[in-house]
Design a protein around this motif. Sequence first.
Motif, PDB file in Angstrom:
ATOM      1  N   THR A  84     -61.640  44.095  33.263  1.00 31.31           N
ATOM      2  CA  THR A  84     -62.367  43.678  32.072  1.00 31.31           C
ATOM      3  C   THR A  84     -63.851  43.817  32.355  1.00 31.31           C
ATOM      4  O   THR A  84     -64.380  43.150  33.236  1.00 31.31           O
ATOM      5  CB  THR A  84     -62.027  42.217  31.708  1.00 31.31           C
ATOM      6  OG1 THR A  84     -60.619  42.113  31.541  1.00 31.31           O
ATOM      7  CG2 THR A  84     -62.725  41.800  30.422  1.00 31.31           C
ATOM      8  N   THR A  86     -67.786  43.784  30.757  1.00 25.30           N
ATOM      9  CA  THR A  86     -68.586  43.340  29.619  1.00 25.30           C
ATOM     10  C   THR A  86     -69.509  44.458  29.138  1.00 25.30           C
ATOM     11  O   THR A  86     -70.060  44.369  28.061  1.00 25.30           O
ATOM     12  CB  THR A  86     -69.406  42.091  29.983  1.00 25.30           C
ATOM     13  OG1 THR A  86     -70.191  42.374  31.139  1.00 25.30           O
ATOM     14  CG2 THR A  86     -68.482  40.910  30.248  1.00 25.30           C
ATOM     15  N   LEU A 113     -63.575  38.910  24.286  1.00 30.73           N
ATOM     16  CA  LEU A 113     -64.890  39.400  24.699  1.00 30.73           C
ATOM     17  C   LEU A 113     -65.443  40.467  23.760  1.00 30.73           C
ATOM     18  O   LEU A 113     -66.496  41.036  24.020  1.00 30.73           O
ATOM     19  CB  LEU A 113     -64.800  39.959  26.128  1.00 30.73           C
ATOM     20  CG  LEU A 113     -64.443  38.937  27.208  1.00 30.73           C
ATOM     21  CD1 LEU A 113     -64.152  39.627  28.524  1.00 30.73           C
ATOM     22  CD2 LEU A 113     -65.559  37.910  27.367  1.00 30.73           C
TER      23      LEU A 113
END
Length: 160
Positions: A84, A86, A113
Amino acid sequence: MPLQLHRVSSDGEFNEIVQCICESYATPVNRVWRLFRHDPSLAGFIELRDRLIREFRGDPTACWLKIVDTDIGDKVVGAALWNTYTENPYPIYKEHPMEAYWWPEGVEEADRLNLETFIEATDLGKLTYEACGFVYAGTNYLETAKRNASPEWKALEGDM
Protein backbone atom coordinates in the motif's frame (compact mmCIF):
# COMPACT_ATOMS: atom_id res chain seq x y z
CA MET A 1 -12.28 -27.51 1.51
CA PRO A 2 -12.95 -24.69 4.02
CA LEU A 3 -10.49 -21.91 3.27
CA GLN A 4 -9.54 -19.17 5.70
CA LEU A 5 -7.73 -15.92 4.98
CA HIS A 6 -5.17 -14.75 7.54
CA ARG A 7 -2.82 -11.80 7.78
CA VAL A 8 0.77 -12.99 8.25
CA SER A 9 2.12 -11.76 11.57
CA SER A 10 5.36 -13.64 12.24
CA ASP A 11 8.57 -14.79 10.56
CA GLY A 12 7.72 -18.42 11.35
CA GLU A 13 4.88 -18.42 8.83
CA PHE A 14 7.21 -18.01 5.85
CA ASN A 15 8.42 -21.63 5.65
CA GLU A 16 4.94 -22.76 4.61
CA ILE A 17 4.39 -19.69 2.42
CA VAL A 18 7.64 -20.30 0.52
CA GLN A 19 6.78 -24.00 0.18
CA CYS A 20 3.42 -23.04 -1.34
CA ILE A 21 5.03 -20.49 -3.67
CA CYS A 22 7.65 -22.97 -4.86
CA GLU A 23 5.06 -25.69 -5.49
CA SER A 24 2.79 -23.33 -7.41
CA TYR A 25 5.56 -22.14 -9.72
CA ALA A 26 6.90 -25.67 -10.26
CA THR A 27 3.75 -27.07 -11.91
CA PRO A 28 3.50 -25.95 -14.60
CA VAL A 29 7.11 -24.79 -14.66
CA ASN A 30 7.49 -21.02 -14.65
CA ARG A 31 10.94 -20.38 -16.10
CA VAL A 32 10.93 -16.66 -15.35
CA TRP A 33 10.48 -17.57 -11.67
CA ARG A 34 13.40 -19.98 -11.93
CA LEU A 35 15.59 -17.44 -13.69
CA PHE A 36 15.00 -14.45 -11.45
CA ARG A 37 13.57 -15.53 -8.13
CA HIS A 38 14.36 -19.04 -7.05
CA ASP A 39 17.09 -21.64 -6.95
CA PRO A 40 15.27 -24.99 -6.35
CA SER A 41 17.89 -26.30 -3.89
CA LEU A 42 17.49 -26.22 -0.10
CA ALA A 43 19.91 -23.28 0.00
CA GLY A 44 17.71 -21.47 -2.53
CA PHE A 45 14.62 -22.15 -0.43
CA ILE A 46 16.32 -20.73 2.66
CA GLU A 47 17.61 -17.71 0.74
CA LEU A 48 14.13 -16.96 -0.63
CA ARG A 49 12.50 -17.42 2.79
CA ASP A 50 15.05 -15.18 4.47
CA ARG A 51 14.69 -12.51 1.75
CA LEU A 52 10.90 -12.48 2.14
CA ILE A 53 11.28 -12.21 5.91
CA ARG A 54 13.66 -9.24 5.51
CA GLU A 55 11.17 -7.57 3.19
CA PHE A 56 8.31 -8.42 5.58
CA ARG A 57 10.15 -6.80 8.48
CA GLY A 58 11.59 -3.84 6.60
CA ASP A 59 8.88 -2.67 4.19
CA PRO A 60 6.19 -0.56 5.86
CA THR A 61 4.04 -0.81 2.71
CA ALA A 62 3.96 -4.63 2.84
CA CYS A 63 1.09 -6.78 4.06
CA TRP A 64 1.35 -10.54 3.54
CA LEU A 65 -1.85 -12.58 3.45
CA LYS A 66 -2.16 -16.35 3.39
CA ILE A 67 -4.99 -18.77 2.71
CA VAL A 68 -5.09 -22.00 4.68
CA ASP A 69 -7.16 -25.13 4.09
CA THR A 70 -8.61 -26.19 7.42
CA ASP A 71 -9.41 -29.69 6.11
CA ILE A 72 -5.72 -30.48 5.73
CA GLY A 73 -4.28 -29.13 8.95
CA ASP A 74 -4.27 -25.44 8.05
CA LYS A 75 -1.91 -26.05 5.13
CA VAL A 76 -1.04 -22.84 3.28
CA VAL A 77 -2.63 -23.12 -0.16
CA GLY A 78 -2.18 -19.53 -1.30
CA ALA A 79 -0.42 -16.32 -0.36
CA ALA A 80 -0.24 -12.75 -1.55
CA LEU A 81 1.79 -9.67 -0.87
CA TRP A 82 -0.11 -6.38 -0.85
CA ASN A 83 1.88 -3.16 -0.93
CA THR A 84 0.00 0.00 0.00
CA TYR A 85 1.61 3.21 -1.23
CA THR A 86 0.33 6.67 -0.38
CA GLU A 87 2.08 7.92 -3.54
CA ASN A 88 2.17 6.14 -6.88
CA PRO A 89 5.51 4.26 -7.21
CA TYR A 90 4.86 3.61 -10.93
CA PRO A 91 4.08 6.90 -12.70
CA ILE A 92 3.13 5.09 -15.95
CA TYR A 93 -0.04 3.80 -14.30
CA LYS A 94 -1.34 7.32 -13.76
CA GLU A 95 -2.26 7.29 -17.45
CA HIS A 96 -3.35 3.63 -17.54
CA PRO A 97 -4.98 2.73 -14.21
CA MET A 98 -5.86 -0.87 -13.42
CA GLU A 99 -8.80 -1.60 -11.15
CA ALA A 100 -8.61 -4.65 -8.94
CA TYR A 101 -11.23 -6.33 -6.79
CA TRP A 102 -10.02 -9.52 -5.20
CA TRP A 103 -9.35 -9.86 -1.51
CA PRO A 104 -11.54 -7.35 0.28
CA GLU A 105 -8.85 -6.43 2.82
CA GLY A 106 -6.52 -4.98 0.21
CA VAL A 107 -9.25 -3.22 -1.70
CA GLU A 108 -10.78 -1.84 1.47
CA GLU A 109 -7.39 -0.48 2.56
CA ALA A 110 -6.85 1.12 -0.85
CA ASP A 111 -10.35 2.61 -0.74
CA ARG A 112 -9.79 3.92 2.77
CA LEU A 113 -6.65 5.69 1.54
CA ASN A 114 -8.35 6.76 -1.71
CA LEU A 115 -5.79 4.88 -3.82
CA GLU A 116 -5.95 3.02 -7.11
CA THR A 117 -5.27 -0.72 -6.98
CA PHE A 118 -3.30 -2.70 -9.54
CA ILE A 119 -1.36 -5.95 -9.75
CA GLU A 120 1.28 -7.68 -11.84
CA ALA A 121 0.77 -11.34 -12.78
CA THR A 122 2.07 -14.22 -14.85
CA ASP A 123 -0.05 -15.48 -17.75
CA LEU A 124 -1.63 -18.12 -15.49
CA GLY A 125 -2.15 -15.60 -12.71
CA LYS A 126 -3.78 -13.20 -15.17
CA LEU A 127 -6.53 -15.73 -15.87
CA THR A 128 -7.14 -16.21 -12.15
CA TYR A 129 -7.21 -12.48 -11.43
CA GLU A 130 -9.54 -11.78 -14.35
CA ALA A 131 -11.91 -14.44 -13.01
CA CYS A 132 -11.88 -12.51 -9.72
CA GLY A 133 -12.75 -9.21 -11.40
CA PHE A 134 -9.38 -7.68 -12.23
CA VAL A 135 -9.28 -5.65 -15.44
CA TYR A 136 -6.40 -6.29 -17.86
CA ALA A 137 -4.52 -3.09 -18.70
CA GLY A 138 -1.40 -4.15 -20.56
CA THR A 139 1.57 -6.45 -20.88
CA ASN A 140 5.15 -5.88 -19.77
CA TYR A 141 7.68 -7.83 -21.80
CA LEU A 142 10.88 -9.16 -20.30
CA GLU A 143 13.94 -8.56 -22.46
CA THR A 144 16.49 -11.28 -21.76
CA ALA A 145 19.11 -10.43 -24.41
CA LYS A 146 22.48 -9.74 -22.85
CA ARG A 147 25.73 -8.71 -24.49
CA ASN A 148 28.52 -11.29 -23.94
CA ALA A 149 26.09 -13.67 -22.24
CA SER A 150 27.60 -16.67 -20.47
CA PRO A 151 26.68 -20.20 -21.58
CA GLU A 152 24.62 -20.56 -18.37
CA TRP A 153 22.66 -17.39 -19.20
CA LYS A 154 22.03 -18.59 -22.75
CA ALA A 155 20.81 -21.96 -21.45
CA LEU A 156 18.40 -20.29 -19.01
CA GLU A 157 17.26 -17.89 -21.71
CA GLY A 158 16.55 -20.89 -23.96
CA ASP A 159 14.38 -22.41 -21.23
CA MET A 160 12.13 -19.36 -21.29
